[in-house]
Structures are given as structure tokens and as C-alpha cells.
Design an enzyme around this catalytic site. Structure first.
Site, PDB file in Angstrom:
ATOM      1  N   SER A  28      62.597  63.716 100.664  1.00  0.00           N
ATOM      2  CA  SER A  28      61.376  62.918 100.489  1.00  0.00           C
ATOM      3  C   SER A  28      61.565  61.489 100.983  1.00  0.00           C
ATOM      4  O   SER A  28      62.482  60.802 100.550  1.00  0.00           O
ATOM      5  CB  SER A  28      60.996  62.836  99.013  1.00  0.00           C
ATOM      6  OG  SER A  28      60.604  64.077  98.541  1.00  0.00           O
ATOM      7  N   HIS A  58      56.999  65.298 103.590  1.00  0.00           N
ATOM      8  CA  HIS A  58      57.789  66.261 104.365  1.00  0.00           C
ATOM      9  C   HIS A  58      56.958  66.701 105.569  1.00  0.00           C
ATOM     10  O   HIS A  58      55.856  67.194 105.410  1.00  0.00           O
ATOM     11  CB  HIS A  58      58.150  67.483 103.511  1.00  0.00           C
ATOM     12  CG  HIS A  58      59.113  67.187 102.412  1.00  0.00           C
ATOM     13  ND1 HIS A  58      60.449  67.473 102.503  1.00  0.00           N
ATOM     14  CD2 HIS A  58      58.949  66.606 101.209  1.00  0.00           C
ATOM     15  CE1 HIS A  58      61.053  67.097 101.393  1.00  0.00           C
ATOM     16  NE2 HIS A  58      60.164  66.566 100.587  1.00  0.00           N
ATOM     17  N   HIS A  80      61.137  74.104  98.853  1.00  0.00           N
ATOM     18  CA  HIS A  80      61.555  73.991  97.455  1.00  0.00           C
ATOM     19  C   HIS A  80      61.216  75.262  96.682  1.00  0.00           C
ATOM     20  O   HIS A  80      60.166  75.871  96.892  1.00  0.00           O
ATOM     21  CB  HIS A  80      60.849  72.817  96.773  1.00  0.00           C
ATOM     22  CG  HIS A  80      61.110  71.496  97.416  1.00  0.00           C
ATOM     23  ND1 HIS A  80      60.336  71.014  98.462  1.00  0.00           N
ATOM     24  CD2 HIS A  80      62.054  70.556  97.174  1.00  0.00           C
ATOM     25  CE1 HIS A  80      60.794  69.830  98.822  1.00  0.00           C
ATOM     26  NE2 HIS A  80      61.831  69.523  98.064  1.00  0.00           N
ATOM     27  N   TYR A  82      60.260  75.348  93.708  1.00  0.00           N
ATOM     28  CA  TYR A  82      59.055  75.142  92.876  1.00  0.00           C
ATOM     29  C   TYR A  82      57.760  75.382  93.651  1.00  0.00           C
ATOM     30  O   TYR A  82      56.685  75.448  93.062  1.00  0.00           O
ATOM     31  CB  TYR A  82      59.040  73.740  92.236  1.00  0.00           C
ATOM     32  CG  TYR A  82      59.025  72.577  93.189  1.00  0.00           C
ATOM     33  CD1 TYR A  82      57.908  72.267  93.957  1.00  0.00           C
ATOM     34  CD2 TYR A  82      60.146  71.757  93.326  1.00  0.00           C
ATOM     35  CE1 TYR A  82      57.895  71.199  94.833  1.00  0.00           C
ATOM     36  CE2 TYR A  82      60.153  70.689  94.190  1.00  0.00           C
ATOM     37  CZ  TYR A  82      59.023  70.409  94.951  1.00  0.00           C
ATOM     38  OH  TYR A  82      59.024  69.362  95.814  1.00  0.00           O
ATOM     39  N   GLU A  83      57.860  75.514  94.978  1.00  0.00           N
ATOM     40  CA  GLU A  83      56.659  75.823  95.754  1.00  0.00           C
ATOM     41  C   GLU A  83      56.264  77.294  95.590  1.00  0.00           C
ATOM     42  O   GLU A  83      55.198  77.708  96.028  1.00  0.00           O
ATOM     43  CB  GLU A  83      56.884  75.491  97.235  1.00  0.00           C
ATOM     44  CG  GLU A  83      56.993  73.983  97.487  1.00  0.00           C
ATOM     45  CD  GLU A  83      57.415  73.643  98.901  1.00  0.00           C
ATOM     46  OE1 GLU A  83      56.553  73.649  99.782  1.00  0.00           O
ATOM     47  OE2 GLU A  83      58.612  73.377  99.128  1.00  0.00           O
ATOM     48  N   ALA A 110      65.989  62.982  97.433  1.00  0.00           N
ATOM     49  CA  ALA A 110      65.619  61.953  96.462  1.00  0.00           C
ATOM     50  C   ALA A 110      66.020  62.465  95.087  1.00  0.00           C
ATOM     51  O   ALA A 110      65.909  63.655  94.814  1.00  0.00           O
ATOM     52  CB  ALA A 110      64.118  61.722  96.510  1.00  0.00           C
ATOM     53  N   MET A 208      65.509  68.323  92.459  1.00  0.00           N
ATOM     54  CA  MET A 208      64.951  69.686  92.509  1.00  0.00           C
ATOM     55  C   MET A 208      65.299  70.404  93.806  1.00  0.00           C
ATOM     56  O   MET A 208      64.614  71.359  94.199  1.00  0.00           O
ATOM     57  CB  MET A 208      63.430  69.616  92.352  1.00  0.00           C
ATOM     58  CG  MET A 208      62.965  68.894  91.099  1.00  0.00           C
ATOM     59  SD  MET A 208      61.191  68.629  91.119  1.00  0.00           S
ATOM     60  CE  MET A 208      61.001  67.454  89.766  1.00  0.00           C
ATOM     61  N   SER A 209      66.322  69.934  94.490  1.00  0.00           N
ATOM     62  CA  SER A 209      66.688  70.599  95.752  1.00  0.00           C
ATOM     63  C   SER A 209      68.203  70.638  95.869  1.00  0.00           C
ATOM     64  O   SER A 209      68.899  70.804  94.870  1.00  0.00           O
ATOM     65  CB  SER A 209      66.058  69.857  96.938  1.00  0.00           C
ATOM     66  OG  SER A 209      66.563  68.544  97.037  1.00  0.00           O
ATOM     67  N   ASN A 232      64.363  56.620  91.376  1.00  0.00           N
ATOM     68  CA  ASN A 232      63.825  56.212  90.061  1.00  0.00           C
ATOM     69  C   ASN A 232      64.906  56.445  89.013  1.00  0.00           C
ATOM     70  O   ASN A 232      65.847  57.210  89.242  1.00  0.00           O
ATOM     71  CB  ASN A 232      62.589  57.063  89.714  1.00  0.00           C
ATOM     72  CG  ASN A 232      62.900  58.550  89.756  1.00  0.00           C
ATOM     73  OD1 ASN A 232      62.893  59.167  90.819  1.00  0.00           O
ATOM     74  ND2 ASN A 232      63.198  59.122  88.603  1.00  0.00           N
ATOM     75  N   HIS A 244      55.375  60.368  91.920  1.00  0.00           N
ATOM     76  CA  HIS A 244      55.858  60.793  93.239  1.00  0.00           C
ATOM     77  C   HIS A 244      55.715  59.652  94.253  1.00  0.00           C
ATOM     78  O   HIS A 244      56.514  59.522  95.170  1.00  0.00           O
ATOM     79  CB  HIS A 244      55.099  62.040  93.693  1.00  0.00           C
ATOM     80  CG  HIS A 244      55.695  62.688  94.908  1.00  0.00           C
ATOM     81  ND1 HIS A 244      56.990  63.169  94.940  1.00  0.00           N
ATOM     82  CD2 HIS A 244      55.196  62.918  96.146  1.00  0.00           C
ATOM     83  CE1 HIS A 244      57.247  63.674  96.126  1.00  0.00           C
ATOM     84  NE2 HIS A 244      56.172  63.527  96.886  1.00  0.00           N
TER      85      HIS A 244
HETATM   86  N1  HPA Z   1      63.913  64.194  88.525  1.00  0.00           N
HETATM   87  C1  HPA Z   1      63.911  65.269  89.316  1.00  0.00           C
HETATM   88  N2  HPA Z   1      63.759  65.196  90.631  1.00  0.00           N
HETATM   89  C2  HPA Z   1      63.586  63.988  91.173  1.00  0.00           C
HETATM   90  C3  HPA Z   1      63.572  62.823  90.396  1.00  0.00           C
HETATM   91  C4  HPA Z   1      63.736  62.932  88.992  1.00  0.00           C
HETATM   92  O1  HPA Z   1      63.739  61.955  88.238  1.00  0.00           O
HETATM   93  N3  HPA Z   1      63.390  61.777  91.256  1.00  0.00           N
HETATM   94  C5  HPA Z   1      63.300  62.308  92.495  1.00  0.00           C
HETATM   95  N4  HPA Z   1      63.431  63.642  92.470  1.00  0.00           N
END
Ligand code: HPA
Length: 270
Positions: A28, A58, A80, A82-83, A110, A208-209, A232, A244
């Protein structure tokens, strides 16, 4: 195997004799990596057996290019779990690139910072992972010509490449952190209680990847290197809510630094 060959044939026809040796997957906001790169782009939607990625930030294309005279292929956008795709489909492209000649995979993503010593915008060299996704991309019948049934996982994030990364970061005067990446399926962010638990488990960043890709890459005996950008603080580490948009904005800023680091590493890879 038939699917891999079909995809490979399609790509080979598009790029003549170009044989990629290094692959880079952009997370990302890391699109800046491509800003000064010219090459041949092929949209995922045109590639047989490829999925299409609908996530903001993306792009959804493969870019074949030269970086410091090295033949590279950039996955501009990843798939991903989750998609809604299977783990196997999310990582199919790695098998195609292995057959195309790729020997090194550089993963970027990210992630949320769990380690209290990490700051937003930090670049983290991933030295190990915790698979908290509850599944594994290697589940299913094994094709022994691709890799072993029970692959060793003691050097997933290649030791020599990590050392090279540290040396390049030092030369460029870029500060990098190091740590363990924990993967959840998402798409919901974590609760504060989950982050507390992950911290006790030994995780430094959460995302998540990365993990499915690293598992398959290691299985295929591709040398793997991975970086997170801390976009973050993970839930509960700071008082702010997660968005996001924040992830994308920070990804872009730190992405410039990480881009120059990765290019230097590519220059120095044997
Ligand atoms: N959690 C999960 N996935 C993420 C985060 C997070 O805080 N930040 C960016 N991708």
C-alpha cells in the site's frame, strides 16, 4: 502446473527474451517505487489466471524493467486473502515468477507498529514472522517438482540479504528497525486486546499480507527479503483510530526512502 505454464507462456510472448531475476512486490502506498522506472507494464486483468486487485493504492500490473542493469519484475499491487481469494490463488504469481527465472523476491508492505520503540514512518527489516492467519498457502497436494512437502522455515528472510540490506541502509544513512511481522487475515484491524496478546507473543509489527508470500517464496527456494513501513501505531498503542487513508499517506512518505534503499540493494545483489 498447466496454469503456471499457460501464464508463463503469455508473459514470455509479451516480453520477448527478458528473463527477470529479481521480483519486488509493492505494498500500500509504495507505488512511488515505480515513479522513475520505465519498463513494460502488463495489467493483471490481461494475464491468464491472474486475479485482479481492487484495493485502493494498488495499481494491478506487472512491470518488467531494468534497475541498475539487473532484470527486474515489479508486482505493482498484491492479492490479499481478505479479498476472498484462496491462499493458493493469492500466491500463484510467485510460482509463475519462479519458473520465469526469479531468484530473489523483495516484499514490501504497510504494517501497524506494536513495538513501542517503533515510530510512524519507520522502515522495518523483517527478520521472522508469526503466521496468525489460521491457514497456510501450501495446504493441498504437493507438487514435488516445485518444493518440499515440509519446508524448513529457519531462514525465510534470508540472512545474507538481511545483512546486505543493513549495509546498504548504513551507506545511505537511512535508519532501519528490525523485527517480527505477525500476519492476521484482516480485513478488520485488530482490537487492543489482540495487539497486547501479539506483543506478548513477540510481534513487532502487524499486517495482513507478507506471510503467505514469504512461505511460498521460501518453499520455492527463492531468496526472500521483506520490509514493513510502519504506517500507524497498532490499536491501543496510540489513542487514534485507524484509517486506510492514514496508512496510504504515511506509506507514500516513507515509501520514497524505502524505494531508494531497495534500489541500492538491487544494485549490490550478486
Ligand atoms: N493492522 C493490520 N494491518 C495493517 C495495519 C494495522 O495496524 N496498518 C497497516 N496494515
Amino acid at each position: 502446473m498447466e496454469k503456471i505454464k499457460e501464464t508463463l507462456n503469455y508473459l514470455r510472448n509479451k516480453i520477448d527474451n527478458f528473463k527477470p531475476e529479481i521480483a519486488i512486490v509493492l505494498g500500500s502506498g509504495l507505488g512511488v517505487f515505480c515513479d522513475d522506472i520505465s519498463g513494460v507494464s502488463i495489467k493483471y486483468s490481461e494475464i491468464p489466471n491472474f486475479l485482479t486487485s481492487g484495493i485502493l493504492g494498488h495499481k494491478g500490473e506487472l512491470v518488467y524493467c531494468k534497475i541498475f542493469e539487473k532484470n527486474c519484475v515489479i508486482m505493482h499491487g498484491r492479492f490479499h486473502y481478505y479479498e476472498g481469494y484462496s491462499m493458493q490463488d493469492c500466491t500463484f504469481w510467485i510460482k509463475v515468477l519462479k519458473m520465469a527465472g526469479v531468484k530473489t523476491l523483495i516484499i514490501t508492505n504497510a504494517a501497524g507498529g506494536i513495538n513501542k520503540g517503533f515510530n510512524i514512518g519507520d522502515i522495518v527489516l523483517i527478520n521472522d514472522h508469526i503466521n496468525f492467519m489460521g491457514t497456510n498457502p501450501l495446504i493441498g497436494r504437493n507438487n514435488n517438482s516445485l518444493g518440499e512437502r515440509f519446508p524448513d522455515m529457519s531462514n525465510v528472510y534470508d540472512f545474507n540479504l538481511r545483512n546486505l540490506a543493513k549495509k546498504c541502509a548504513y551507506d545511505l544513512n537511512i535508519e532501519i528497525k528490525e523485527g517480527v511481522y505477525l500476519a492476521t487475515t484482516g480485513p478488520s484491524y485488530e482490537t487492543a486486546a489482540e495487539i497486547k496478546a501479539f506483543s506478548i507473543l513477540g510481534a513487532d509489527v502487524v499486517g495482513m499480507s507478507c506471510v503467505p508470500e514469504a512461505i511460498v517464496s521460501n518453499y520455492l527456494k527463492i531468496n526472500t527479503l521483506a520490509f514493513s513501513i510502519v504506517t500507524n501505531f497498532a490499536t491501543g498503542i496510540s489513542k487514534n483510530k485507524l484509517s486506510h487513508d492514514e496508512v496510504l499517506l504515511t506509506g507514500k512518505k516513507a515509501g520514497l526512502k524505502l524505494s531508494s534503499l531497495i534500489k541500492k540493494i538491487i544494485n549490490k545483489i550478486d
